[in-house]
Write a protein that holds these residues in place. Structure first.
Motif, PDB file in Angstrom:
ATOM      1  N   THR A 214      -0.333   5.970  -0.470  1.00 14.07           N
ATOM      2  CA  THR A 214       0.377   4.734  -0.808  1.00 14.07           C
ATOM      3  C   THR A 214      -0.573   3.723  -1.456  1.00 14.07           C
ATOM      4  OG1 THR A 214       1.920   5.045   1.035  1.00 14.07           O
ATOM      5  CG2 THR A 214       1.713   2.824   0.135  1.00 14.07           C
ATOM      6  N   THR A 215      -1.747   3.573  -0.859  1.00 12.72           N
ATOM      7  CA  THR A 215      -2.720   2.628  -1.414  1.00 12.72           C
ATOM      8  C   THR A 215      -3.175   3.070  -2.797  1.00 12.72           C
ATOM      9  OG1 THR A 215      -3.482   2.135   0.836  1.00 12.72           O
ATOM     10  CG2 THR A 215      -4.908   1.467  -0.971  1.00 12.72           C
ATOM     11  N   GLN A 216      -3.398   4.371  -2.988  1.00 14.72           N
ATOM     12  CA  GLN A 216      -3.841   4.874  -4.289  1.00 14.72           C
ATOM     13  C   GLN A 216      -2.772   4.654  -5.346  1.00 14.72           C
ATOM     14  OE1 GLN A 216      -7.057   6.371  -4.905  1.00 14.72           O
ATOM     15  NE2 GLN A 216      -6.276   5.749  -6.910  1.00 14.72           N
ATOM     16  N   SER A 217      -1.504   4.815  -4.973  1.00 16.02           N
ATOM     17  CA  SER A 217      -0.420   4.571  -5.929  1.00 16.02           C
ATOM     18  C   SER A 217      -0.407   3.117  -6.383  1.00 16.02           C
ATOM     19  CB  SER A 217       0.925   4.942  -5.305  1.00 16.02           C
ATOM     20  OG  SER A 217       0.972   6.311  -4.982  1.00 16.02           O
ATOM     21  N   LEU A 218      -0.600   2.188  -5.440  1.00 15.59           N
ATOM     22  CA  LEU A 218      -0.628   0.778  -5.802  1.00 15.59           C
ATOM     23  C   LEU A 218      -1.865   0.450  -6.639  1.00 15.59           C
ATOM     24  CD1 LEU A 218       0.701  -1.970  -5.601  1.00 15.59           C
ATOM     25  CD2 LEU A 218      -0.528  -2.350  -3.454  1.00 15.59           C
ATOM     26  N   VAL A 219      -2.996   1.076  -6.311  1.00 16.83           N
ATOM     27  CA  VAL A 219      -4.217   0.856  -7.093  1.00 16.83           C
ATOM     28  C   VAL A 219      -4.008   1.321  -8.538  1.00 16.83           C
ATOM     29  CG1 VAL A 219      -6.595   1.682  -7.406  1.00 16.83           C
ATOM     30  CG2 VAL A 219      -5.833   0.868  -5.175  1.00 16.83           C
ATOM     31  N   GLN A 246      -5.663 -10.625 -11.251  1.00 17.81           N
ATOM     32  CA  GLN A 246      -5.247  -9.228 -11.191  1.00 17.81           C
ATOM     33  C   GLN A 246      -6.432  -8.320 -10.820  1.00 17.81           C
ATOM     34  OE1 GLN A 246      -2.016  -7.992 -11.605  1.00 17.81           O
ATOM     35  NE2 GLN A 246      -2.981  -6.147 -10.795  1.00 17.81           N
ATOM     36  N   HIS A 247      -7.612  -8.658 -11.346  1.00 19.22           N
ATOM     37  CA  HIS A 247      -8.812  -7.882 -11.035  1.00 19.22           C
ATOM     38  C   HIS A 247      -9.175  -8.010  -9.553  1.00 19.22           C
ATOM     39  CE1 HIS A 247     -13.126  -6.616 -12.430  1.00 19.22           C
ATOM     40  NE2 HIS A 247     -12.522  -5.709 -11.681  1.00 19.22           N
ATOM     41  N   THR A 248      -9.026  -9.193  -9.012  1.00 24.75           N
ATOM     42  CA  THR A 248      -9.324  -9.419  -7.592  1.00 24.75           C
ATOM     43  C   THR A 248      -8.383  -8.607  -6.702  1.00 24.75           C
ATOM     44  OG1 THR A 248     -10.111 -11.653  -8.057  1.00 24.75           O
ATOM     45  CG2 THR A 248      -9.482 -11.162  -5.776  1.00 24.75           C
ATOM     46  N   ALA A 249      -7.100  -8.609  -7.033  1.00 27.12           N
ATOM     47  CA  ALA A 249      -6.130  -7.849  -6.242  1.00 27.12           C
ATOM     48  C   ALA A 249      -6.446  -6.357  -6.290  1.00 27.12           C
ATOM     49  CB  ALA A 249      -4.717  -8.101  -6.742  1.00 27.12           C
ATOM     50  N   LEU A 250      -6.845  -5.876  -7.489  1.00 23.48           N
ATOM     51  CA  LEU A 250      -7.204  -4.474  -7.616  1.00 23.48           C
ATOM     52  C   LEU A 250      -8.423  -4.133  -6.755  1.00 23.48           C
ATOM     53  CD1 LEU A 250      -7.090  -1.661  -8.916  1.00 23.48           C
ATOM     54  CD2 LEU A 250      -8.406  -2.593 -10.843  1.00 23.48           C
ATOM     55  N   ALA A 251      -9.436  -4.978  -6.827  1.00 26.83           N
ATOM     56  CA  ALA A 251     -10.666  -4.720  -6.065  1.00 26.83           C
ATOM     57  C   ALA A 251     -10.407  -4.756  -4.563  1.00 26.83           C
ATOM     58  CB  ALA A 251     -11.738  -5.743  -6.454  1.00 26.83           C
ATOM     59  N   GLN A 252      -9.548  -5.657  -4.119  1.00 17.55           N
ATOM     60  CA  GLN A 252      -9.255  -5.750  -2.683  1.00 17.55           C
ATOM     61  C   GLN A 252      -8.576  -4.481  -2.161  1.00 17.55           C
ATOM     62  OE1 GLN A 252      -6.960  -9.356  -2.535  1.00 17.55           O
ATOM     63  NE2 GLN A 252      -8.762 -10.655  -2.129  1.00 17.55           N
ATOM     64  N   ASN A 253      -7.646  -3.954  -2.910  1.00 16.81           N
ATOM     65  CA  ASN A 253      -6.970  -2.742  -2.472  1.00 16.81           C
ATOM     66  C   ASN A 253      -7.864  -1.513  -2.612  1.00 16.81           C
ATOM     67  OD1 ASN A 253      -4.455  -3.823  -1.649  1.00 16.81           O
ATOM     68  ND2 ASN A 253      -3.829  -4.028  -3.788  1.00 16.81           N
ATOM     69  N   GLU A 254      -8.710  -1.478  -3.641  1.00 15.81           N
ATOM     70  CA  GLU A 254      -9.658  -0.367  -3.765  1.00 15.81           C
ATOM     71  C   GLU A 254     -10.636  -0.356  -2.588  1.00 15.81           C
ATOM     72  OE1 GLU A 254     -10.190   0.597  -8.523  1.00 15.81           O
ATOM     73  OE2 GLU A 254     -11.304  -1.090  -7.662  1.00 15.81           O
ATOM     74  N   ALA A 255     -10.968  -1.552  -2.101  1.00 15.40           N
ATOM     75  CA  ALA A 255     -11.913  -1.639  -0.982  1.00 15.40           C
ATOM     76  C   ALA A 255     -11.345  -1.050   0.304  1.00 15.40           C
ATOM     77  CB  ALA A 255     -12.312  -3.092  -0.751  1.00 15.40           C
ATOM     78  N   LEU A 257      -9.670   1.768   0.438  1.00 13.40           N
ATOM     79  CA  LEU A 257      -9.615   3.222   0.340  1.00 13.40           C
ATOM     80  C   LEU A 257     -10.782   3.890   1.063  1.00 13.40           C
ATOM     81  CD1 LEU A 257      -8.441   3.755  -3.361  1.00 13.40           C
ATOM     82  CD2 LEU A 257      -7.185   4.295  -1.262  1.00 13.40           C
ATOM     83  N   ALA A 258     -11.982   3.332   0.933  1.00 10.99           N
ATOM     84  CA  ALA A 258     -13.144   3.957   1.569  1.00 10.99           C
ATOM     85  C   ALA A 258     -13.010   4.012   3.090  1.00 10.99           C
ATOM     86  CB  ALA A 258     -14.419   3.226   1.158  1.00 10.99           C
ATOM     87  N   PRO A 259     -12.618   2.935   3.775  1.00  8.63           N
ATOM     88  CA  PRO A 259     -12.412   3.042   5.233  1.00  8.63           C
ATOM     89  C   PRO A 259     -11.342   4.063   5.612  1.00  8.63           C
ATOM     90  CG  PRO A 259     -12.586   0.741   4.591  1.00  8.63           C
ATOM     91  CD  PRO A 259     -12.486   1.529   3.324  1.00  8.63           C
ATOM     92  N   LEU A 260     -10.285   4.146   4.792  1.00 12.19           N
ATOM     93  CA  LEU A 260      -9.252   5.137   5.080  1.00 12.19           C
ATOM     94  C   LEU A 260      -9.787   6.555   4.884  1.00 12.19           C
ATOM     95  CD1 LEU A 260      -6.111   3.463   3.450  1.00 12.19           C
ATOM     96  CD2 LEU A 260      -6.554   3.781   5.890  1.00 12.19           C
ATOM     97  N   GLN A 261     -10.599   6.751   3.845  1.00 17.68           N
ATOM     98  CA  GLN A 261     -11.199   8.059   3.638  1.00 17.68           C
ATOM     99  C   GLN A 261     -12.133   8.416   4.790  1.00 17.68           C
ATOM    100  OE1 GLN A 261     -10.595  10.348   1.520  1.00 17.68           O
ATOM    101  NE2 GLN A 261      -9.490   9.352  -0.166  1.00 17.68           N
ATOM    102  N   LYS A 262     -12.860   7.418   5.298  1.00 20.19           N
ATOM    103  CA  LYS A 262     -13.732   7.671   6.442  1.00 20.19           C
ATOM    104  C   LYS A 262     -12.914   8.101   7.658  1.00 20.19           C
ATOM    105  CE  LYS A 262     -15.322   4.306   8.931  1.00 20.19           C
ATOM    106  NZ  LYS A 262     -16.079   3.127   9.423  1.00 20.19           N
TER     107      LYS A 262
END
Length: 512
Positions: A214-219, A246-255, A257-262
């Protein structure tokens, strides 16, 4: 000698027929009522879950009905209708080290019980003692041989028997049997905990995976919007601030992903550990759609829960063992009788042992009564009685906790169905709002802030929906675990494997 053995056995049978000192353990009277609370009414769960079924997509939106008195299958996890999950649980049951340890502990408890029973029988040991002797000339020569040097061959049996006058041995055997029963129920508890942990780990893995998707789709959507915003900035339609937002929103959601991958990697490692694998061994993938929500759920009455929950049965067996230990402590303070016999032969040569006249024997009896031990036996009895009271309190605490587990799970079943219904409606509305906002944003009808708000609302609603779907699955797992897991329907033998000597390790290991 044969007459002595028969007499000893007869005395043992007569003594064992008598009563044993100490309290007799009685099965606890029912301390529970007939209901867990208002949450157990199946029509409430069915109605609420029906709303979720109409509002949510996916296999976890269906209605569930509680069936009072319905039995639980031993392989309850198969009700989720996932072949991969079934294979994973079976692998865990075959290879999990904790389960193997519990089986070994049961084997040890069984052998200790059998060892305790040996006190019912006489102990017999044999000895053969050849000696070469010389008598000093100060004394007379050895009679009938007139020699100063001589040989004596002595063969003898040592027979000892302690009648169980006060039932101390019987209480010890009773305690050992209760310990064996407690370890058997502990094995069942480990099996139940293991299977529930494996199923829950698979559900958690699927949940984290859904959150990542879901997060990747929004990213991906936000990256497209950022590219569009940069193009519009060059055309003079957007300001630098619009692009930065828009760049800030993208960076926040990308951030995120790493905890979820962990978490996903850690969940893989957990599944590997549960099935007895190392972290590098690949494990099956799971998605939330791989699990079907059981439509009917069992509801065991509280009175029957006492007989089904392994932890309650373990606590009751420990209570029984503590009760028997009181009898052992009381018997240790009372007079005791020890019978003994030492039949044998003593001759100058082995050949003479077959001739008459060289036999010898001794028969003895001894009565013992503790007179002074500094209060040792009295304090041991007091300690045994205190341990009995402690075990009784632990049993009551285990029973109360078990009832709480079931009541909490029933409440969760009802309320999480409501939550899923609400989150499904919210996700539908948020998705529709995002689609409208995207169309309006392209034509400049709404501001950047409104667009970002719609994106964030869509992400949060999708994540909440995935968690709600997982919660309903987890609640079902928790109910099967809280009710005992259906071990009584298992056709597999619970007998412990027999230890075999492993020559390479030089110790007893269990071979399949």
């Amino acid at each position: 000698m044969k007459r002595f053995l028969l007499s000893g056995c007869c005395v043992g049978l007569l003594v064992q027929a008598g009563c044993a000192v100490g309290p007799d353990f009685k099965k606890p009277a029912s301390l529970v009522g007939g209901h867990y609370g208002q949450a157990e009414h199946s029509e409430q769960i069915q109605a609420v879950a029906g709303q979720a079924e109409r509002a949510a997509a996916g296999a976890q939106g269906g209605a569930q009905v509680l069936r009072a008195g319905q039995d639980i299958p031993a392989q309850w996890w198969t009700l989720f209708r996932s072949p991969a999950l079934d294979a994973l649980v079976r692998k865990a049951l075959d290879h999990n080290p904790s389960l193997e340890s519990a089986r070994d502990a049961l084997a040890a408890a069984q052998e200790n019980r059998l060892a305790q029973q040996s006190a019912f029988f006489p102990t017999i040991s044999g000895s053969f003692n050849p000696t070469r002797n010389k008598t000093s000339k100060t004394y007379s020569p050895v009679p009938n041989s007139n020699q100063w040097l001589y040989t004596v061959h002595t063969a003898q049996l040592n027979i000892s028997y302690v009648p169980d006058l006060w039932g101390g041995v019987r209480r010890g055997v009773e305690s050992a049997k209760a310990v064996r029963d407690a370890q058997r129920d502990q094995l069942r508890a480990v099996q139940l905990t293991l299977t529930a942990s494996v199923v829950q780990a698979a559900i958690d893995y699927a949940t984290i995976k859904a959150q990542i998707e879901t997060t990747q789709s929004l990213v991906n959507l936000q990256r497209d919007l950022l590219d569009s915003a940069r193009k519009q900035e060059k055309a003079g339609e957007f300001s630098q601030n619009d692009v930065a937002l828009q760049h800030t929103a993208l960076a926040q959601n990308e951030a995120t992903l790493a905890p979820l991958q962990k978490q996903l990697e850690q969940q893989k490692h957990l599944i590997a550990a549960l099935v007895g694998d190392t972290p590098d061994v690949p494990q099956p993938e799971f998605t939330l759609n791989d699990f079907a929500l059981p439509a009917e759920l069992p509801l065991t009455l509280p009175a029957h829960l006492v007989e089904q929950r392994p932890d309650i049965r373990t606590a009751q067996a420990n209570w029984h063992a503590a009760c028997a230990q009181v009898g052992v402590a009381v018997a240790n303070r009372l007079p005791n009788i020890q019978l003994g016999a030492t039949p044998g032969f003593a001759a100058a040569s082995i050949a003479q042992m077959a001739a008459p006249g060289y036999g010898q024997w001794t028969i003895a009896a001894m009565v013992t009564q503790p007179l002074f031990d500094g209060g040792l036996l009295r304090h041991q009895e007091n300690a045994a009685r205190a341990a009995y009271d402690q075990a009784a309190a632990e049993y009551r605490n285990t029973l109360v906790t078990a009832l709480q587990d079931v009541a909490d799970t029933l409440s969760a079943l009802k309320l999480d169905a409501t939550t899923l219904s609400d989150n499904a409606e919210a996700a539908t509305a948020a998705g529709q709002s995002l689609r409208i906002s995207l169309a309006q944003y392209k034509y400049g009808a709404i501001s950047q802030i409104v667009m970002l708000t719609a994106q964030q609302a869509h992400l949060q609603s999708e994540l909440a929906l995935a968690q709600s779907r997982a919660d309903r699955l987890s609640d079902t797992v928790a109910l099967f675990q809280a009710l005992g897991g259906g071990w009584w329907n298992s056709k597999e033998s619970e007998a412990p494997r027999q230890p075999s000597w492993h020559p390479d390790k030089g110790l007893a290991v269990l071979l399949p």
